[in-house]
Motif scaffolding. Sequence first.
Motif, PDB file in Angstrom:
ATOM      1  N   GLU A 327      -5.512 -10.557  -6.682  1.00 50.29           N
ATOM      2  CA  GLU A 327      -4.421 -10.693  -5.742  1.00 50.29           C
ATOM      3  C   GLU A 327      -4.922 -11.268  -4.433  1.00 50.29           C
ATOM      4  O   GLU A 327      -5.730 -10.661  -3.743  1.00 50.29           O
ATOM      5  CB  GLU A 327      -3.764  -9.336  -5.479  1.00 50.29           C
ATOM      6  N   GLY A 328      -4.455 -12.460  -4.093  1.00 53.72           N
ATOM      7  CA  GLY A 328      -4.839 -13.064  -2.833  1.00 53.72           C
ATOM      8  C   GLY A 328      -6.281 -13.497  -2.769  1.00 53.72           C
ATOM      9  O   GLY A 328      -6.773 -13.882  -1.722  1.00 53.72           O
ATOM     10  N   SER A 330      -9.680 -15.652  -3.254  1.00 51.90           N
ATOM     11  CA  SER A 330      -9.928 -17.087  -3.066  1.00 51.90           C
ATOM     12  C   SER A 330     -10.950 -17.585  -4.061  1.00 51.90           C
ATOM     13  O   SER A 330     -11.770 -18.431  -3.758  1.00 51.90           O
ATOM     14  CB  SER A 330     -10.411 -17.354  -1.634  1.00 51.90           C
ATOM     15  N   ALA A 459     -11.187  -6.661   1.010  1.00 47.88           N
ATOM     16  CA  ALA A 459     -10.017  -6.506   0.142  1.00 47.88           C
ATOM     17  C   ALA A 459      -8.968  -5.597   0.779  1.00 47.88           C
ATOM     18  O   ALA A 459      -7.763  -5.743   0.506  1.00 47.88           O
ATOM     19  CB  ALA A 459     -10.446  -5.937  -1.212  1.00 47.88           C
ATOM     20  N   ASN A 461      -7.792  -5.652   3.634  1.00 45.95           N
ATOM     21  CA  ASN A 461      -6.848  -6.431   4.434  1.00 45.95           C
ATOM     22  C   ASN A 461      -5.648  -6.861   3.608  1.00 45.95           C
ATOM     23  O   ASN A 461      -4.577  -7.137   4.164  1.00 45.95           O
ATOM     24  CB  ASN A 461      -7.540  -7.666   5.006  1.00 45.95           C
ATOM     25  N   ARG A 462      -5.825  -6.918   2.284  1.00 46.22           N
ATOM     26  CA  ARG A 462      -4.741  -7.307   1.390  1.00 46.22           C
ATOM     27  C   ARG A 462      -4.187  -6.121   0.610  1.00 46.22           C
ATOM     28  O   ARG A 462      -3.030  -6.116   0.213  1.00 46.22           O
ATOM     29  CB  ARG A 462      -5.233  -8.363   0.391  1.00 46.22           C
ATOM     30  N   ASP A 463      -5.045  -5.142   0.373  1.00 43.51           N
ATOM     31  CA  ASP A 463      -4.676  -4.009  -0.486  1.00 43.51           C
ATOM     32  C   ASP A 463      -5.285  -2.742   0.104  1.00 43.51           C
ATOM     33  O   ASP A 463      -6.498  -2.532   0.023  1.00 43.51           O
ATOM     34  CB  ASP A 463      -5.203  -4.261  -1.904  1.00 43.51           C
TER      35      ASP A 463
END
Length: 504
Positions: A327-328, A330, A459, A461-463
């Motif tokens: 997820e998200g 790169s 991670a 920062n996204r989850d």
Amino acid sequence: MTEFELKFQVDAQHRAAVEAAVARGRSRRTQLQARYFDTADGALAAQRLVLRVRKEGKNWVQTAKAPADGPLQRHEDNVELSTERASEVPLPRIERHEGTPVGELIAKALRAAGHEPADAVLVPLYLTDIRRTTREMRTGDALVELAFDRGEVRAGEHSHAVCELEIELKSGSPRSMLELARRWRMRYGLWLDTVSKSARGERLAKGIEYGEPVKAEAPKLGDDPSGVQVFRAVLNSCLAQILPNASEVAAGSTDPEHVHQLRVAIRRLRTALREMAELAPSIDPAWEPALVDAFRALGRQRDREHLQQTVQPQIEAVGGPSVDWHEGASEGSSPAPAEVVRSAAFQLVLMSLIEASLPEEEPSGEQLEPGVPARKPLRARLSKLHRQVVRDGRRFDALEVEEQHRVRKRLKRLRYLGEFVAPLFDQGAKRYLKELRPAQDALGTHNDAAMAIAAYRDAANRDGRAWFAVGWLSARQPASALECRDALGKIADVHPFWKKRSKR
């Protein structure tokens, strides 16, 4: 005869251009149809020996090949054969190579496998059908042959398409040949490949696509070698691990062990370049950035796999939440391992290293004289690394994360340098190097955890679920640091093998 040759894979988009470039001037085209032979139990292949019978146009030639000193050099012996009928396929005979270095190696390999050379039964294993375009040309002070091959290797129902360029030194300076190879690489996007047609045929016969990952082997040091001779032997040892693993990765292998062994080889090479600079002043500092970039790019795949396959299952086993690393992420921005190896920067540094591994053609004021001994500067480098590791080991648990990582890198350099030069000193080297392993394992585990903490922080920062892993892993680090300190402390009690024991 000793053959020095570079072989490159040619991408489909450049095939026509490369073929046309080779066909310029006084070139010739030949149909090459070869059959490769071995005993049923593979006695020759086990020693990397090749025996073939090949039709070159209208003539037949029996060829035997064997490894030589460097990773790109081979012994070769060719014998022209006569046949009564054009359609007749001559059978190979081992005695045709008697009295040659290759013939002696074949006889030795057969006897080691329980065969008497005169009675050994040879069987055909695979064949090649190649359309070759060749041209000889002068470049600098060298005469080289360019050979563009298209065709296939076949073993039973299996086949592999061939599209490659070989550049062989016929006479003169190998350095001039390498300079030509650099130009062709930049013009046509070529990449080095050490997988011969015979090796490809053996794999097809076994039903496998890639070869086994190649691990490090000790350098071949002669009696009382000079510093330059030690460095070249070490460099050849590193290339013997780098080139075959890089070839498999460039060909598309997804085996993590190929990537791992390539990274190990690069790390060993960087140790040699750093710790043996005094022995080889011609080392080019420009090599280091390309090696570092490749090492890090290849490491990102390993780090992702470690997180997903090792760390995340540990987190979930203690009740932690799952984290979707896709997820998200790169990942798409990171080049694939094959792209890393095929890149111009990495390929050019490989060719520069091959050049550096070659013996000097004439004395140079920038090089150490052949008779300068190697032991004194090597003792100094080993002693310095040993002192630094022992000193920082005593306070490892108080060091910052980056400083701890620096200790781990020094420990690796100490181990690799020790492995390189162990034959120059007494028999205590084996015990000393064995005592380094527990500390290396402990520091490797500790560093992996530090890397995972940084990755989970990113991670998060996204989850937000990733914060559990950050906390759980961070709580374990103090105890892990103490384990590293204890393991490092034991190194201080081991006698450095490069130092003479004091008499009491």
